[in-house]
Design a protein around this motif. Structure first.
Motif, PDB file in Angstrom:
ATOM      1  N   ASP A  95       0.871  -1.178   0.000  1.00 31.95           N
ATOM      2  CA  ASP A  95       0.000   0.000   0.000  1.00 31.95           C
ATOM      3  C   ASP A  95       0.909   1.230   0.000  1.00 31.95           C
ATOM      4  OD1 ASP A  95      -1.609   2.175   0.628  1.00 31.95           O
ATOM      5  OD2 ASP A  95      -2.634   1.174   2.284  1.00 31.95           O
ATOM      6  N   PRO A  96       0.903   2.036  -1.078  1.00 26.26           N
ATOM      7  CA  PRO A  96       1.823   3.174  -1.129  1.00 26.26           C
ATOM      8  C   PRO A  96       1.527   4.237  -0.071  1.00 26.26           C
ATOM      9  CG  PRO A  96       0.359   3.204  -3.025  1.00 26.26           C
ATOM     10  CD  PRO A  96       0.101   1.926  -2.290  1.00 26.26           C
ATOM     11  N   ALA A  97       0.314   4.244   0.474  1.00 28.48           N
ATOM     12  CA  ALA A  97      -0.033   5.233   1.489  1.00 28.48           C
ATOM     13  C   ALA A  97       0.631   4.924   2.827  1.00 28.48           C
ATOM     14  CB  ALA A  97      -1.550   5.312   1.662  1.00 28.48           C
ATOM     15  N   THR A  98       0.841   3.622   3.104  1.00 35.97           N
ATOM     16  CA  THR A  98       1.399   3.235   4.404  1.00 35.97           C
ATOM     17  C   THR A  98       2.773   2.600   4.292  1.00 35.97           C
ATOM     18  OG1 THR A  98       0.431   1.012   4.340  1.00 35.97           O
ATOM     19  CG2 THR A  98      -0.936   2.795   5.285  1.00 35.97           C
ATOM     20  N   GLY A  99       3.109   2.134   3.078  1.00 35.46           N
ATOM     21  CA  GLY A  99       4.359   1.402   2.903  1.00 35.46           C
ATOM     22  C   GLY A  99       4.295  -0.020   3.416  1.00 35.46           C
ATOM     23  N   GLU A 100       3.120  -0.460   3.834  1.00 40.62           N
ATOM     24  CA  GLU A 100       2.932  -1.801   4.390  1.00 40.62           C
ATOM     25  C   GLU A 100       2.380  -2.760   3.331  1.00 40.62           C
ATOM     26  OE1 GLU A 100       3.702  -2.778   7.558  1.00 40.62           O
ATOM     27  OE2 GLU A 100       4.605  -0.786   7.706  1.00 40.62           O
ATOM     28  N   PRO A 101       2.888  -3.997   3.311  1.00 36.61           N
ATOM     29  CA  PRO A 101       2.311  -4.974   2.385  1.00 36.61           C
ATOM     30  C   PRO A 101       0.908  -5.381   2.846  1.00 36.61           C
ATOM     31  CG  PRO A 101       4.106  -5.949   3.665  1.00 36.61           C
ATOM     32  CD  PRO A 101       4.011  -4.526   4.065  1.00 36.61           C
TER      33      PRO A 101
END
Length: 184
Positions: free
Chosen positions: A39-45
């Protein structure tokens, strides 16, 4: 059947179950090699999906080649009806596609919804056109000959798509190929 992952759409109660494998020759295949979708908003997969190789691409193209003659023989009206079915399925799942575009591509929801609406318009238009694939018969420009053009599927098609429009571009390419009688 491939593994699936349930994705929670942030800030809502919506969940979507998505396959994480590859769909080749009518079957979901599950690979050992995967990569994370972030997720580019959180950097989390938020998911881990199968990582296709050149061999998988070749297997998909071989499957399309094997199915080409049979698909080309499907009557244009029947292909059009099937494309209308694709339109119906995409319409029913539009919210899931929109949510996943927001999550995966980082698109604002309004842009994702616009992309989905445009995709549905293209699919409907292609479905309507599929039944009207005709050749032409015309008099030559000098009048002393006639031109006859026939429309025939040329597939199979190997479709490569950029991912800045993750639903529109692959949907438009795949449905156009299928509607024309080409496997993809």
């Amino acid at each position: 059947m491939s593994r699936t992952v349930t994705v929670n759409f942030p800030g809502t109660a919506r969940q979507h179950t998505i396959p994480t494998g590859l769909h080749v020759d009518g079957e979901w295949i599950d690979l050992g090699d995967t990569f994370d979708v972030v997720d580019p908003a959180t950097g989390e997969p938020f998911a881990s999906v199968s990582d296709a190789t050149n061999a998988h691409t070749r297997a998909a193209l071989d499957a399309a080649h094997a199915a080409q003659a049979a698909w080309a023989d499907v009557a244009p009206r029947v292909r059009g009806d099937l494309m209308h079915g694709i339109h119906q399925l995409l319409s029913e799942r539009a919210e899931a596609f929109i949510d996943l575009m927001v999550l995966e591509a980082g698109k604002p929801r309004s842009e994702a919804a616009g992309e989905m609406a445009l995709t549905l318009d293209f699919v409907k238009w292609l479905a309507e056109q599929a039944a009207h694939v005709h050749g032409s018969f015309a008099r030559g420009s000098r009048g002393n000959f006639r031109i006859i053009a026939t429309m025939q599927p040329v597939g199979p098609s190997l479709l490569v798509s950029p991912w800045n429009f993750p639903v529109l571009v692959p949907g438009r390419k795949a449905v156009a190929a299928l509607a024309a009688g080409c496997t993809a």
